[in-house]
Design a protein around this motif. Sequence first.
Motif, mmCIF file in Angstrom:
data_model
loop_
_atom_site.group_PDB
_atom_site.id
_atom_site.type_symbol
_atom_site.label_atom_id
_atom_site.label_comp_id
_atom_site.label_asym_id
_atom_site.label_seq_id
_atom_site.Cartn_x
_atom_site.Cartn_y
_atom_site.Cartn_z
ATOM 1 N N VAL A 41 0.883 -1.170 0.000
ATOM 2 C CA VAL A 41 0.000 0.000 0.000
ATOM 3 C C VAL A 41 0.919 1.218 0.000
ATOM 4 C CG1 VAL A 41 -1.784 1.296 1.234
ATOM 5 C CG2 VAL A 41 -1.783 -1.212 1.323
ATOM 6 N N HIS A 55 8.808 1.217 -1.062
ATOM 7 C CA HIS A 55 7.691 0.268 -1.081
ATOM 8 C C HIS A 55 7.929 -0.805 -2.143
ATOM 9 C CE1 HIS A 55 4.606 1.839 1.693
ATOM 10 N NE2 HIS A 55 5.139 3.013 1.454
ATOM 11 N N ARG A 58 10.476 -3.232 -0.975
ATOM 12 C CA ARG A 58 9.916 -4.194 -0.011
ATOM 13 C C ARG A 58 9.063 -5.227 -0.735
ATOM 14 N NH1 ARG A 58 6.416 -1.904 4.871
ATOM 15 N NH2 ARG A 58 4.966 -1.557 3.154
ATOM 16 N N ARG A 146 0.061 -14.333 15.357
ATOM 17 C CA ARG A 146 0.274 -14.499 13.917
ATOM 18 C C ARG A 146 1.463 -15.432 13.687
ATOM 19 N NH1 ARG A 146 1.481 -8.646 12.249
ATOM 20 N NH2 ARG A 146 2.836 -8.970 14.038
ATOM 21 N N LYS A 153 5.180 -9.092 3.568
ATOM 22 C CA LYS A 153 3.879 -8.434 3.424
ATOM 23 C C LYS A 153 2.985 -9.350 2.585
ATOM 24 C CE LYS A 153 2.100 -3.723 3.119
ATOM 25 N NZ LYS A 153 1.382 -3.748 4.383
ATOM 26 N N GLU A 185 3.947 -5.226 17.228
ATOM 27 C CA GLU A 185 3.389 -4.108 16.450
ATOM 28 C C GLU A 185 1.881 -4.102 16.631
ATOM 29 O OE1 GLU A 185 4.179 -4.726 12.240
ATOM 30 O OE2 GLU A 185 3.780 -6.863 12.391
ATOM 31 N N ALA A 188 -2.086 -3.804 11.739
ATOM 32 C CA ALA A 188 -1.698 -3.307 10.408
ATOM 33 C C ALA A 188 -0.873 -2.031 10.507
ATOM 34 C CB ALA A 188 -2.941 -3.079 9.557
ATOM 35 N N ASN A 190 2.918 -0.241 12.708
ATOM 36 C CA ASN A 190 4.005 -0.396 13.676
ATOM 37 C C ASN A 190 3.703 0.426 14.930
ATOM 38 O OD1 ASN A 190 5.751 -0.510 10.795
ATOM 39 N ND2 ASN A 190 6.237 -2.051 12.341
ATOM 40 N N LEU A 209 6.469 -6.229 10.527
ATOM 41 C CA LEU A 209 6.691 -5.744 9.172
ATOM 42 C C LEU A 209 7.628 -4.531 9.252
ATOM 43 C CD1 LEU A 209 5.570 -6.173 6.191
ATOM 44 C CD2 LEU A 209 4.431 -3.987 6.609
ATOM 45 N N GLY A 211 8.049 -1.433 8.495
ATOM 46 C CA GLY A 211 7.179 -0.394 7.933
ATOM 47 C C GLY A 211 7.986 0.721 7.288
ATOM 48 N N ILE A 212 7.489 1.192 6.161
ATOM 49 C CA ILE A 212 8.160 2.306 5.483
ATOM 50 C C ILE A 212 7.976 3.579 6.314
ATOM 51 C CG2 ILE A 212 8.304 3.630 3.321
ATOM 52 C CD1 ILE A 212 9.047 0.591 3.044
ATOM 53 N N THR A 213 6.810 3.739 6.924
ATOM 54 C CA THR A 213 6.561 4.895 7.783
ATOM 55 C C THR A 213 7.448 4.815 9.034
ATOM 56 O OG1 THR A 213 4.270 4.559 7.101
ATOM 57 C CG2 THR A 213 4.665 6.296 8.712
ATOM 58 N N MET A 247 1.956 3.754 13.695
ATOM 59 C CA MET A 247 2.440 4.283 12.411
ATOM 60 C C MET A 247 2.126 3.379 11.245
ATOM 61 S SD MET A 247 6.151 5.002 13.829
ATOM 62 C CE MET A 247 5.669 4.033 15.220
ATOM 63 N N SER A 248 1.652 3.978 10.164
ATOM 64 C CA SER A 248 1.533 3.235 8.898
ATOM 65 C C SER A 248 1.330 4.223 7.765
ATOM 66 C CB SER A 248 0.359 2.256 8.944
ATOM 67 O OG SER A 248 -0.846 2.945 8.731
ATOM 68 N N SER A 249 1.320 3.692 6.556
ATOM 69 C CA SER A 249 1.152 4.543 5.366
ATOM 70 C C SER A 249 -0.191 5.247 5.372
ATOM 71 C CB SER A 249 1.264 3.692 4.109
ATOM 72 O OG SER A 249 2.571 3.209 4.003
ATOM 73 N N THR A 250 -1.200 4.659 5.982
ATOM 74 C CA THR A 250 -2.510 5.308 5.987
ATOM 75 C C THR A 250 -2.732 6.119 7.276
ATOM 76 O OG1 THR A 250 -3.423 3.211 6.715
ATOM 77 C CG2 THR A 250 -3.693 3.743 4.408
HETATM 78 N N1 PDD Z 1 -0.393 -1.989 6.667
HETATM 79 N N2 PDD Z 1 2.795 -3.575 10.252
HETATM 80 C C1 PDD Z 1 1.826 -4.240 9.597
HETATM 81 C C2 PDD Z 1 1.448 -5.601 10.082
HETATM 82 C C3 PDD Z 1 1.181 -3.659 8.488
HETATM 83 O O1 PDD Z 1 0.222 -4.331 7.829
HETATM 84 C C4 PDD Z 1 1.563 -2.346 8.083
HETATM 85 C C5 PDD Z 1 0.921 -1.661 6.905
HETATM 86 C C6 PDD Z 1 2.580 -1.689 8.802
HETATM 87 C C7 PDD Z 1 3.056 -0.313 8.420
HETATM 88 O O2 PDD Z 1 3.793 -0.355 7.217
HETATM 89 P P1 PDD Z 1 3.885 0.912 6.263
HETATM 90 O O3 PDD Z 1 4.374 2.049 7.067
HETATM 91 O O4 PDD Z 1 4.862 0.497 5.240
HETATM 92 O O5 PDD Z 1 2.511 1.181 5.711
HETATM 93 C C8 PDD Z 1 3.172 -2.345 9.873
HETATM 94 C C9 PDD Z 1 -1.004 -1.461 5.458
HETATM 95 C C10 PDD Z 1 -1.192 0.023 5.477
HETATM 96 C C11 PDD Z 1 -2.251 -2.262 5.130
HETATM 97 O O6 PDD Z 1 -2.169 -3.457 5.255
HETATM 98 O O7 PDD Z 1 -3.251 -1.686 4.685
#
Ligand code: PDD
Length: 295
Positions: A41, A55, A58, A146, A153, A185, A188, A190, A209, A211-213, A247-250
């Motif tokens: 994402v 991204h 990854r 899990r 991912k 974490e 979805a 961190n 994961l 995470g990029i964020t 923290m996450s991309s969304t």
């Molecule tokens: N989820 N950890 C988990 C288990 C995740 O699924 C995610 C992202 C992250 C954060 O990663 P990032 O910063 O790269 O988005 C950490 C995405 C947003 C999703 O599954 O929709």
Amino acid sequence: MTTQQLCLPTVYLNGNFLPIEEAKISPLDRGFIFGDGVYEVIPFYAGRGLRMREHLRRLQRSMNELAIENPYAIEHWESTITALIERNGGGNVGVYIQVTRGVAKRDFPPPKGLTQTVFMMVNPLATPKPEIYAKGISCISLDDNRWLKCHIKSVALLGAVLLKHESNQGGFDEAVLFRDGYLTESSASNIAAVKSGIILCPPMDNLILPGITYELMIELARKNSMPLEIRRVARKEVKKADELWIMSSTKEVAPIVLLDDKPIGTGQPGPVFKQMYQHFQDYKRSLSAVSAAAE
Ligand code: PDD
């Protein structure tokens, strides 16, 4: 539910841009049968990707782990993603990418030589409303049950789905997960803690994961001389933390103020969070400035 609500109208499937209603995948796709696939994402602000390359790298690592060959070179990914966003009108969006091993007779061992299924869709980027940053969210502690390859991912997300469901059923926004007494974490996102001004970050091993964020947050902390330790964080340290962040991309970076109905620190977003939030917003602004200068 209308398809309008499912995602923005044009999707990408195996080389074609088409309306979501016309996108068809075989029920024998191993992504459907076994969850045998990976995803990403990627957030875009005004059409500009936040760390798209990271991204896509990854995505490559996830495919390597599953021995799925990457069907596209990185430049092809980038141009296809850009074209898909443009066809959906640009703006602030999250691009969802899924690559599965492909279609085959149902049999556990992954056959060689399949054609990968590549699907992409675009959704409006639902970053948290301002009151979330101002007031924070509430979480429940749950055992992380899990699998042991959380660094991949993978689209096999049932563990995360059930944990998220359990937290929502209990009236909480999210789960904070612990394995063997240590913070991992969220379902979805961190998580990082802050104690006495030090940001405490669980290591990016197989239990979370990368995470990029999360990586960006660590980079911003270092760049701005904010004290940070990457190490295992025990459950009791989390409970006694001054601050807790998700923290996450969304979600970008957001404060957790209640854990198991008890306040974290003062029960308000803390000063270290506010500093990091500012750095994050500045970083987003610098992105558009750099891209605008390059145009
Ligand atoms: N989820 N950890 C988990 C288990 C995740 O699924 C995610 C992202 C992250 C954060 O990663 P990032 O910063 O790269 O988005 C950490 C995405 C947003 C999703 O599954 O929709």
